[in-house]
Design a protein around this motif. Sequence first.
Motif, mmCIF file in Angstrom:
data_model
loop_
_atom_site.group_PDB
_atom_site.id
_atom_site.type_symbol
_atom_site.label_atom_id
_atom_site.label_comp_id
_atom_site.label_asym_id
_atom_site.label_seq_id
_atom_site.Cartn_x
_atom_site.Cartn_y
_atom_site.Cartn_z
ATOM 1 N N GLY A 178 -17.899 -26.150 40.729
ATOM 2 C CA GLY A 178 -18.853 -26.867 41.573
ATOM 3 C C GLY A 178 -20.254 -26.932 41.022
ATOM 4 N N ARG A 179 -20.404 -27.120 39.700
ATOM 5 C CA ARG A 179 -21.691 -27.401 39.079
ATOM 6 C C ARG A 179 -22.745 -26.344 39.372
ATOM 7 N NH1 ARG A 179 -22.890 -33.184 37.901
ATOM 8 N NH2 ARG A 179 -20.886 -34.109 37.531
ATOM 9 N N ARG A 180 -22.335 -25.083 39.319
ATOM 10 C CA ARG A 180 -23.344 -24.023 39.473
ATOM 11 C C ARG A 180 -23.749 -23.534 38.089
ATOM 12 N NH1 ARG A 180 -20.255 -21.588 43.600
ATOM 13 N NH2 ARG A 180 -20.300 -19.619 42.473
ATOM 14 N N ILE A 181 -25.069 -23.492 37.868
ATOM 15 C CA ILE A 181 -25.584 -23.242 36.522
ATOM 16 C C ILE A 181 -25.411 -21.789 36.095
ATOM 17 C CG2 ILE A 181 -27.690 -23.227 35.129
ATOM 18 C CD1 ILE A 181 -28.560 -25.711 36.703
ATOM 19 N N LEU A 182 -25.743 -20.858 36.995
ATOM 20 C CA LEU A 182 -25.773 -19.449 36.598
ATOM 21 C C LEU A 182 -24.413 -18.919 36.126
ATOM 22 C CD1 LEU A 182 -28.421 -18.120 36.413
ATOM 23 C CD2 LEU A 182 -27.990 -16.936 38.569
ATOM 24 N N PRO A 183 -23.330 -19.088 36.911
ATOM 25 C CA PRO A 183 -22.030 -18.610 36.407
ATOM 26 C C PRO A 183 -21.618 -19.304 35.115
ATOM 27 C CG PRO A 183 -21.772 -19.753 38.521
ATOM 28 C CD PRO A 183 -23.229 -19.614 38.279
ATOM 29 N N ALA A 184 -21.976 -20.582 34.983
ATOM 30 C CA ALA A 184 -21.600 -21.324 33.778
ATOM 31 C C ALA A 184 -22.272 -20.733 32.541
ATOM 32 C CB ALA A 184 -21.980 -22.795 33.936
ATOM 33 N N VAL A 185 -23.590 -20.517 32.652
ATOM 34 C CA VAL A 185 -24.320 -19.955 31.506
ATOM 35 C C VAL A 185 -23.800 -18.550 31.211
ATOM 36 C CG1 VAL A 185 -26.585 -19.199 30.684
ATOM 37 C CG2 VAL A 185 -26.371 -21.363 31.905
ATOM 38 N N PHE A 186 -23.577 -17.780 32.267
ATOM 39 C CA PHE A 186 -23.082 -16.410 32.092
ATOM 40 C C PHE A 186 -21.745 -16.402 31.342
ATOM 41 C CE2 PHE A 186 -20.593 -12.764 33.435
ATOM 42 C CZ PHE A 186 -21.452 -11.729 33.108
ATOM 43 N N MET A 187 -20.813 -17.252 31.782
ATOM 44 C CA MET A 187 -19.489 -17.286 31.152
ATOM 45 C C MET A 187 -19.571 -17.738 29.702
ATOM 46 S SD MET A 187 -16.833 -16.128 32.314
ATOM 47 C CE MET A 187 -15.597 -16.927 31.282
ATOM 48 N N GLY A 188 -20.374 -18.756 29.459
ATOM 49 C CA GLY A 188 -20.509 -19.269 28.095
ATOM 50 C C GLY A 188 -21.062 -18.205 27.156
ATOM 51 N N VAL A 189 -22.131 -17.546 27.611
ATOM 52 C CA VAL A 189 -22.758 -16.513 26.780
ATOM 53 C C VAL A 189 -21.820 -15.322 26.618
ATOM 54 C CG1 VAL A 189 -24.679 -14.869 26.654
ATOM 55 C CG2 VAL A 189 -25.105 -17.230 27.329
ATOM 56 N N ALA A 190 -21.139 -14.924 27.710
ATOM 57 C CA ALA A 190 -20.212 -13.787 27.643
ATOM 58 C C ALA A 190 -19.074 -14.082 26.667
ATOM 59 C CB ALA A 190 -19.663 -13.475 29.032
ATOM 60 N N THR A 191 -18.539 -15.310 26.726
ATOM 61 C CA THR A 191 -17.475 -15.691 25.793
ATOM 62 C C THR A 191 -17.956 -15.559 24.350
ATOM 63 O OG1 THR A 191 -16.699 -17.298 27.424
ATOM 64 C CG2 THR A 191 -15.884 -17.562 25.164
ATOM 65 N N PHE A 192 -19.135 -16.087 24.110
ATOM 66 C CA PHE A 192 -19.702 -16.055 22.758
ATOM 67 C C PHE A 192 -19.905 -14.605 22.286
ATOM 68 C CE2 PHE A 192 -23.585 -16.012 20.093
ATOM 69 C CZ PHE A 192 -23.117 -16.750 19.019
ATOM 70 N N ILE A 193 -20.486 -13.775 23.156
ATOM 71 C CA ILE A 193 -20.746 -12.375 22.780
ATOM 72 C C ILE A 193 -19.433 -11.653 22.495
ATOM 73 C CG2 ILE A 193 -21.576 -10.147 23.653
ATOM 74 C CD1 ILE A 193 -23.828 -11.639 25.058
ATOM 75 N N MET A 194 -18.432 -11.895 23.348
ATOM 76 C CA MET A 194 -17.141 -11.225 23.152
ATOM 77 C C MET A 194 -16.515 -11.631 21.820
ATOM 78 S SD MET A 194 -15.555 -10.579 26.841
ATOM 79 C CE MET A 194 -14.646 -12.052 26.966
ATOM 80 N N LEU A 195 -16.571 -12.923 21.528
ATOM 81 C CA LEU A 195 -15.978 -13.412 20.277
ATOM 82 C C LEU A 195 -16.652 -12.799 19.054
ATOM 83 C CD1 LEU A 195 -15.461 -17.175 21.189
ATOM 84 C CD2 LEU A 195 -13.661 -15.513 20.675
ATOM 85 N N ILE A 196 -18.010 -12.779 19.065
ATOM 86 C CA ILE A 196 -18.668 -12.249 17.861
ATOM 87 C C ILE A 196 -18.568 -10.727 17.789
ATOM 88 C CG2 ILE A 196 -20.259 -14.160 17.365
ATOM 89 C CD1 ILE A 196 -22.441 -12.632 18.770
ATOM 90 N N SER A 197 -18.301 -10.065 18.927
ATOM 91 C CA SER A 197 -18.189 -8.607 18.893
ATOM 92 C C SER A 197 -16.829 -8.152 18.387
ATOM 93 C CB SER A 197 -18.398 -7.996 20.275
ATOM 94 O OG SER A 197 -19.520 -8.530 20.875
ATOM 95 N N TYR A 198 -15.776 -8.894 18.742
ATOM 96 C CA TYR A 198 -14.435 -8.389 18.491
ATOM 97 C C TYR A 198 -13.715 -9.076 17.343
ATOM 98 C CZ TYR A 198 -15.136 -5.782 22.732
ATOM 99 O OH TYR A 198 -15.638 -4.921 23.666
ATOM 100 N N PHE A 199 -14.310 -10.162 16.798
ATOM 101 C CA PHE A 199 -13.579 -10.846 15.720
ATOM 102 C C PHE A 199 -14.414 -10.901 14.450
ATOM 103 C CE2 PHE A 199 -11.712 -12.417 19.652
ATOM 104 C CZ PHE A 199 -10.376 -12.170 19.405
#
Lengths: 238, 111
Positions: free
Chosen positions: B90-111
Amino acid sequence: MFSEYREVTRLAVKDAIGFPAITLLASMTGFGSLVHESGLPLTMAMAATAGIWGLPGQLTLVEMHVAGASAFFVILAVALANARFLPMVVSFMPLMRSRATRTGWMFLLVQMLSINSWAAGLRRFPQIAPELRQRYYIVFASICMVAGLIGTMVGFVGVGLMPRSIALGLIFMNPLFFAVLLAGVHSRTASVALLVGAPMGMLFHLIAPDLDLLLTGAFGGTLAFWISRRRPESEAAS
Amino acid sequence: MIDSPTTGLILLTLGAIGVTYLWRGMGVLFASRVSSDGAVFQWITCVSYAMLGGLIARMIFLPIGPLAQTPLIFRTMGFIAGLAVFFLLGRRILPAVFMGVATFIMLISYF
Protein backbone atom coordinates in the motif's frame (compact mmCIF):
# COMPACT_ATOMS: atom_id res chain seq x y z
CA MET A 1 -11.43 24.76 11.60
CA PHE A 2 -8.43 25.26 13.88
CA SER A 3 -8.45 28.85 15.01
CA GLU A 4 -6.57 28.79 18.33
CA TYR A 5 -2.88 29.46 18.59
CA ARG A 6 -2.05 26.53 20.87
CA GLU A 7 -4.31 24.16 19.02
CA VAL A 8 -2.44 24.88 15.78
CA THR A 9 0.93 24.44 17.49
CA ARG A 10 -0.16 21.06 18.85
CA LEU A 11 -1.43 20.00 15.45
CA ALA A 12 1.86 20.95 13.78
CA VAL A 13 3.91 19.07 16.41
CA LYS A 14 1.68 16.03 16.07
CA ASP A 15 1.91 16.04 12.27
CA ALA A 16 5.66 16.57 12.17
CA ILE A 17 6.78 14.11 14.84
CA GLY A 18 6.11 10.79 13.27
CA PHE A 19 6.52 10.04 9.63
CA PRO A 20 8.13 13.29 8.35
CA ALA A 21 10.64 13.51 11.21
CA ILE A 22 11.53 9.82 10.97
CA THR A 23 12.06 9.89 7.20
CA LEU A 24 14.17 13.03 7.44
CA LEU A 25 16.21 11.59 10.29
CA ALA A 26 16.79 8.41 8.31
CA SER A 27 17.45 9.96 4.89
CA MET A 28 19.78 12.63 6.26
CA THR A 29 21.64 9.91 8.16
CA GLY A 30 22.30 8.43 4.73
CA PHE A 31 23.49 11.81 3.48
CA GLY A 32 25.75 12.35 6.51
CA SER A 33 27.40 8.98 6.04
CA LEU A 34 27.87 9.64 2.30
CA VAL A 35 29.67 12.90 3.08
CA HIS A 36 31.91 11.15 5.60
CA GLU A 37 32.65 8.28 3.26
CA SER A 38 33.46 10.75 0.49
CA GLY A 39 36.17 12.23 2.71
CA LEU A 40 34.45 15.61 3.12
CA PRO A 41 34.05 17.54 6.42
CA LEU A 42 31.08 17.54 8.83
CA THR A 43 30.67 21.32 8.50
CA MET A 44 30.03 20.85 4.80
CA ALA A 45 27.42 18.17 5.54
CA MET A 46 25.62 20.40 8.06
CA ALA A 47 25.86 23.49 5.85
CA ALA A 48 24.49 21.55 2.88
CA THR A 49 21.58 20.17 4.91
CA ALA A 50 20.58 23.51 6.43
CA GLY A 51 21.46 25.63 3.40
CA ILE A 52 20.27 23.52 0.49
CA TRP A 53 17.57 21.65 2.43
CA GLY A 54 16.67 19.29 -0.35
CA LEU A 55 18.25 15.86 -0.56
CA PRO A 56 18.54 15.60 -4.39
CA GLY A 57 20.52 18.84 -4.56
CA GLN A 58 22.67 17.79 -1.61
CA LEU A 59 23.42 14.43 -3.22
CA THR A 60 24.21 16.16 -6.52
CA LEU A 61 26.67 18.46 -4.75
CA VAL A 62 28.56 15.63 -3.06
CA GLU A 63 28.38 13.08 -5.86
CA MET A 64 29.46 15.42 -8.65
CA HIS A 65 32.22 16.97 -6.57
CA VAL A 66 33.58 13.54 -5.70
CA ALA A 67 33.30 12.49 -9.34
CA GLY A 68 35.64 15.36 -10.14
CA ALA A 69 33.29 17.69 -12.03
CA SER A 70 34.34 21.33 -12.12
CA ALA A 71 32.73 23.77 -9.66
CA PHE A 72 30.76 25.47 -12.40
CA PHE A 73 29.04 22.26 -13.49
CA VAL A 74 28.46 21.11 -9.92
CA ILE A 75 26.70 24.36 -9.04
CA LEU A 76 24.74 24.37 -12.28
CA ALA A 77 23.60 20.79 -11.64
CA VAL A 78 22.62 21.62 -8.04
CA ALA A 79 20.64 24.60 -9.35
CA LEU A 80 18.79 22.38 -11.81
CA ALA A 81 18.21 19.62 -9.26
CA ASN A 82 16.52 22.21 -7.05
CA ALA A 83 14.56 24.01 -9.75
CA ARG A 84 11.39 22.40 -8.37
CA PHE A 85 11.53 24.85 -5.43
CA LEU A 86 10.38 27.67 -7.69
CA PRO A 87 7.02 26.11 -8.63
CA MET A 88 6.69 24.68 -5.12
CA VAL A 89 7.11 28.10 -3.52
CA VAL A 90 4.84 29.75 -6.06
CA SER A 91 2.07 27.29 -5.29
CA PHE A 92 2.60 27.34 -1.51
CA MET A 93 3.20 30.91 -0.37
CA PRO A 94 -0.13 32.38 -1.46
CA LEU A 95 -1.95 29.82 0.71
CA MET A 96 0.02 30.87 3.78
CA ARG A 97 -0.26 34.60 3.27
CA SER A 98 -2.68 36.62 5.36
CA ARG A 99 -3.13 40.38 5.65
CA ALA A 100 -0.65 40.48 8.53
CA THR A 101 2.16 38.83 6.54
CA ARG A 102 5.17 40.90 5.55
CA THR A 103 6.91 39.92 2.31
CA GLY A 104 10.36 40.32 3.88
CA TRP A 105 9.48 37.64 6.42
CA MET A 106 8.49 35.32 3.57
CA PHE A 107 12.02 35.48 2.15
CA LEU A 108 13.25 34.01 5.44
CA LEU A 109 10.50 31.42 5.89
CA VAL A 110 10.92 30.07 2.38
CA GLN A 111 14.31 28.61 3.29
CA MET A 112 12.59 25.95 5.44
CA LEU A 113 10.27 24.72 2.72
CA SER A 114 10.81 21.10 1.74
CA ILE A 115 8.71 18.41 0.17
CA ASN A 116 7.45 17.38 3.64
CA SER A 117 6.31 20.80 4.80
CA TRP A 118 4.92 21.58 1.36
CA ALA A 119 2.77 18.46 1.35
CA ALA A 120 1.68 18.94 4.98
CA GLY A 121 0.76 22.56 4.34
CA LEU A 122 -1.30 21.79 1.27
CA ARG A 123 -3.16 19.12 3.23
CA ARG A 124 -3.75 21.04 6.49
CA PHE A 125 -4.11 24.69 5.48
CA PRO A 126 -7.77 24.40 4.46
CA GLN A 127 -8.55 23.36 8.06
CA ILE A 128 -6.54 26.18 9.65
CA ALA A 129 -7.53 29.82 10.00
CA PRO A 130 -5.45 31.88 7.48
CA GLU A 131 -3.66 33.99 10.11
CA LEU A 132 -2.46 30.83 11.92
CA ARG A 133 -1.19 28.94 8.89
CA GLN A 134 2.21 30.57 9.17
CA ARG A 135 2.38 29.36 12.76
CA TYR A 136 1.66 25.81 11.65
CA TYR A 137 4.30 25.99 8.93
CA ILE A 138 7.00 27.39 11.23
CA VAL A 139 6.49 24.74 13.91
CA PHE A 140 6.22 21.89 11.40
CA ALA A 141 9.19 22.97 9.27
CA SER A 142 11.40 23.67 12.32
CA ILE A 143 10.87 20.15 13.63
CA CYS A 144 11.74 18.78 10.17
CA MET A 145 14.89 20.90 9.99
CA VAL A 146 16.05 19.79 13.46
CA ALA A 147 15.41 16.13 12.56
CA GLY A 148 17.37 16.57 9.33
CA LEU A 149 20.33 18.18 11.08
CA ILE A 150 20.42 15.52 13.80
CA GLY A 151 20.25 12.84 11.10
CA THR A 152 23.13 14.42 9.17
CA MET A 153 25.31 14.53 12.28
CA VAL A 154 24.40 11.00 13.38
CA GLY A 155 25.17 9.66 9.92
CA PHE A 156 28.46 11.49 9.65
CA VAL A 157 29.73 10.61 13.12
CA GLY A 158 28.15 7.18 13.27
CA VAL A 159 29.28 5.78 9.95
CA GLY A 160 32.83 5.28 11.20
CA LEU A 161 31.62 3.36 14.25
CA MET A 162 29.34 1.06 12.32
CA PRO A 163 30.15 -2.23 10.64
CA ARG A 164 31.04 -1.70 7.00
CA SER A 165 27.87 -3.39 5.71
CA ILE A 166 25.58 -1.10 7.75
CA ALA A 167 27.49 1.96 6.59
CA LEU A 168 27.13 0.90 2.96
CA GLY A 169 23.46 0.19 3.59
CA LEU A 170 22.92 3.76 4.83
CA ILE A 171 24.53 5.15 1.71
CA PHE A 172 22.41 2.84 -0.41
CA MET A 173 19.39 4.28 1.39
CA ASN A 174 19.83 7.66 -0.38
CA PRO A 175 18.88 6.59 -3.91
CA LEU A 176 16.41 3.99 -2.64
CA PHE A 177 14.54 6.51 -0.51
CA PHE A 178 14.17 8.79 -3.50
CA ALA A 179 13.20 6.01 -5.84
CA VAL A 180 10.40 4.98 -3.47
CA LEU A 181 9.32 8.54 -2.70
CA LEU A 182 9.08 9.34 -6.40
CA ALA A 183 7.44 6.01 -7.27
CA GLY A 184 4.53 7.30 -5.20
CA VAL A 185 4.10 10.46 -7.27
CA HIS A 186 0.66 10.45 -8.84
CA SER A 187 1.25 12.89 -11.66
CA ARG A 188 1.66 11.16 -15.02
CA THR A 189 3.96 13.89 -16.30
CA ALA A 190 6.31 13.33 -13.36
CA SER A 191 6.32 9.56 -13.88
CA VAL A 192 7.09 9.95 -17.58
CA ALA A 193 9.95 12.34 -16.82
CA LEU A 194 11.38 9.97 -14.20
CA LEU A 195 11.23 6.96 -16.51
CA VAL A 196 12.72 8.88 -19.43
CA GLY A 197 15.43 10.37 -17.23
CA ALA A 198 16.59 7.12 -15.58
CA PRO A 199 18.18 5.43 -18.63
CA MET A 200 19.35 8.77 -20.02
CA GLY A 201 21.15 9.57 -16.78
CA MET A 202 23.16 6.36 -17.07
CA LEU A 203 23.79 6.78 -20.80
CA PHE A 204 25.00 10.38 -20.45
CA HIS A 205 27.09 9.40 -17.46
CA LEU A 206 29.01 6.97 -19.65
CA ILE A 207 29.37 9.46 -22.50
CA ALA A 208 29.96 12.74 -20.62
CA PRO A 209 30.27 12.26 -16.83
CA ASP A 210 30.80 15.99 -16.28
CA LEU A 211 27.55 16.99 -17.89
CA ASP A 212 25.40 13.91 -17.32
CA LEU A 213 22.69 15.49 -15.16
CA LEU A 214 22.46 18.64 -17.22
CA LEU A 215 22.10 16.69 -20.46
CA THR A 216 19.59 14.36 -18.82
CA GLY A 217 17.56 17.33 -17.62
CA ALA A 218 17.69 19.16 -20.94
CA PHE A 219 16.99 16.21 -23.23
CA GLY A 220 14.99 13.95 -20.91
CA GLY A 221 12.96 16.80 -19.45
CA THR A 222 12.14 18.24 -22.84
CA LEU A 223 11.25 14.81 -24.24
CA ALA A 224 9.00 14.11 -21.23
CA PHE A 225 7.41 17.53 -21.58
CA TRP A 226 6.77 16.86 -25.25
CA ILE A 227 5.28 13.41 -24.52
CA SER A 228 2.97 14.72 -21.81
CA ARG A 229 1.86 17.61 -24.01
CA ARG A 230 1.10 15.29 -26.90
CA ARG A 231 -1.21 13.13 -24.85
CA PRO A 232 -2.99 15.41 -22.44
CA GLU A 233 -6.25 13.47 -22.84
CA SER A 234 -4.84 10.26 -21.35
CA GLU A 235 -3.70 12.24 -18.31
CA ALA A 236 -7.27 13.31 -17.73
CA ALA A 237 -8.34 9.68 -18.02
CA SER A 238 -5.75 8.23 -15.64
CA MET B 1 41.50 29.22 -10.06
CA ILE B 2 41.18 28.13 -6.45
CA ASP B 3 44.24 28.11 -4.24
CA SER B 4 43.39 25.71 -1.42
CA PRO B 5 41.05 22.71 -1.36
CA THR B 6 39.28 24.03 1.77
CA THR B 7 38.56 27.42 0.23
CA GLY B 8 37.33 25.67 -2.88
CA LEU B 9 35.02 23.45 -0.86
CA ILE B 10 33.61 26.40 1.09
CA LEU B 11 32.98 28.37 -2.11
CA LEU B 12 31.43 25.33 -3.76
CA THR B 13 29.06 24.72 -0.83
CA LEU B 14 28.13 28.39 -0.58
CA GLY B 15 27.56 28.48 -4.32
CA ALA B 16 25.28 25.46 -4.12
CA ILE B 17 23.36 27.05 -1.23
CA GLY B 18 23.13 30.34 -3.12
CA VAL B 19 21.71 28.91 -6.34
CA THR B 20 19.21 26.85 -4.37
CA TYR B 21 18.04 29.93 -2.51
CA LEU B 22 17.71 31.76 -5.81
CA TRP B 23 14.81 29.46 -6.77
CA ARG B 24 13.13 29.93 -3.40
CA GLY B 25 13.57 33.70 -3.44
CA MET B 26 12.31 33.94 -7.00
CA GLY B 27 9.35 31.82 -5.95
CA VAL B 28 8.41 34.41 -3.34
CA LEU B 29 8.76 37.21 -5.90
CA PHE B 30 6.67 35.41 -8.48
CA ALA B 31 4.16 33.89 -6.08
CA SER B 32 1.60 36.60 -6.61
CA ARG B 33 2.12 36.95 -10.36
CA VAL B 34 2.75 33.61 -12.00
CA SER B 35 0.55 30.60 -12.52
CA SER B 36 2.09 27.25 -11.67
CA ASP B 37 -0.01 25.58 -14.39
CA GLY B 38 1.84 27.34 -17.21
CA ALA B 39 3.94 25.57 -19.84
CA VAL B 40 7.23 26.98 -18.53
CA PHE B 41 6.65 25.55 -15.08
CA GLN B 42 5.54 22.25 -16.52
CA TRP B 43 8.77 22.09 -18.50
CA ILE B 44 10.86 23.00 -15.43
CA THR B 45 9.05 20.28 -13.49
CA CYS B 46 9.81 17.76 -16.26
CA VAL B 47 13.47 18.78 -16.30
CA SER B 48 13.81 18.37 -12.54
CA TYR B 49 12.05 14.99 -12.49
CA ALA B 50 14.15 13.72 -15.42
CA MET B 51 17.30 14.77 -13.56
CA LEU B 52 16.10 13.06 -10.40
CA GLY B 53 15.37 9.89 -12.35
CA GLY B 54 18.81 10.02 -13.93
CA LEU B 55 20.53 10.75 -10.61
CA ILE B 56 18.79 7.88 -8.82
CA ALA B 57 19.45 5.37 -11.61
CA ARG B 58 23.09 6.39 -11.77
CA MET B 59 23.56 6.18 -7.99
CA ILE B 60 22.12 2.67 -7.90
CA PHE B 61 23.51 1.17 -11.10
CA LEU B 62 26.67 3.22 -11.75
CA PRO B 63 27.67 4.53 -8.30
CA ILE B 64 30.78 6.66 -7.86
CA GLY B 65 31.60 6.53 -4.15
CA PRO B 66 31.92 3.61 -1.72
CA LEU B 67 28.96 1.80 -3.29
CA ALA B 68 31.07 1.18 -6.39
CA GLN B 69 32.82 -1.61 -4.48
CA THR B 70 29.58 -3.52 -3.94
CA PRO B 71 28.26 -5.96 -6.58
CA LEU B 72 25.71 -4.61 -9.05
CA ILE B 73 23.42 -7.60 -8.48
CA PHE B 74 23.09 -6.81 -4.72
CA ARG B 75 22.22 -3.18 -5.41
CA THR B 76 19.68 -4.27 -8.01
CA MET B 77 18.11 -6.79 -5.62
CA GLY B 78 17.89 -4.23 -2.82
CA PHE B 79 16.26 -1.79 -5.22
CA ILE B 80 13.74 -4.38 -6.44
CA ALA B 81 12.96 -5.49 -2.87
CA GLY B 82 12.27 -1.89 -1.83
CA LEU B 83 10.00 -1.16 -4.78
CA ALA B 84 8.18 -4.49 -4.40
CA VAL B 85 7.40 -3.82 -0.73
CA PHE B 86 6.32 -0.29 -1.64
CA PHE B 87 3.76 -1.40 -4.19
CA LEU B 88 2.61 -4.55 -2.37
CA LEU B 89 2.12 -2.95 1.06
CA GLY B 90 0.00 0.00 0.00
CA ARG B 91 2.68 2.52 -0.99
CA ARG B 92 4.17 3.06 2.45
CA ILE B 93 7.64 4.54 2.22
CA LEU B 94 9.20 3.53 5.54
CA PRO B 95 8.75 -0.28 5.32
CA ALA B 96 9.81 -0.16 1.67
CA VAL B 97 13.06 1.68 2.38
CA PHE B 98 13.70 -0.53 5.40
CA MET B 99 13.23 -3.75 3.41
CA GLY B 100 15.34 -2.55 0.50
CA VAL B 101 18.21 -1.48 2.74
CA ALA B 102 17.93 -4.62 4.90
CA THR B 103 18.06 -6.83 1.79
CA PHE B 104 21.13 -5.00 0.55
CA ILE B 105 22.90 -5.18 3.93
CA MET B 106 22.13 -8.89 4.28
CA LEU B 107 23.43 -9.65 0.80
CA ILE B 108 26.71 -7.80 1.26
CA SER B 109 27.20 -9.27 4.74
CA TYR B 110 26.68 -12.92 3.90
CA PHE B 111 27.86 -13.30 0.31
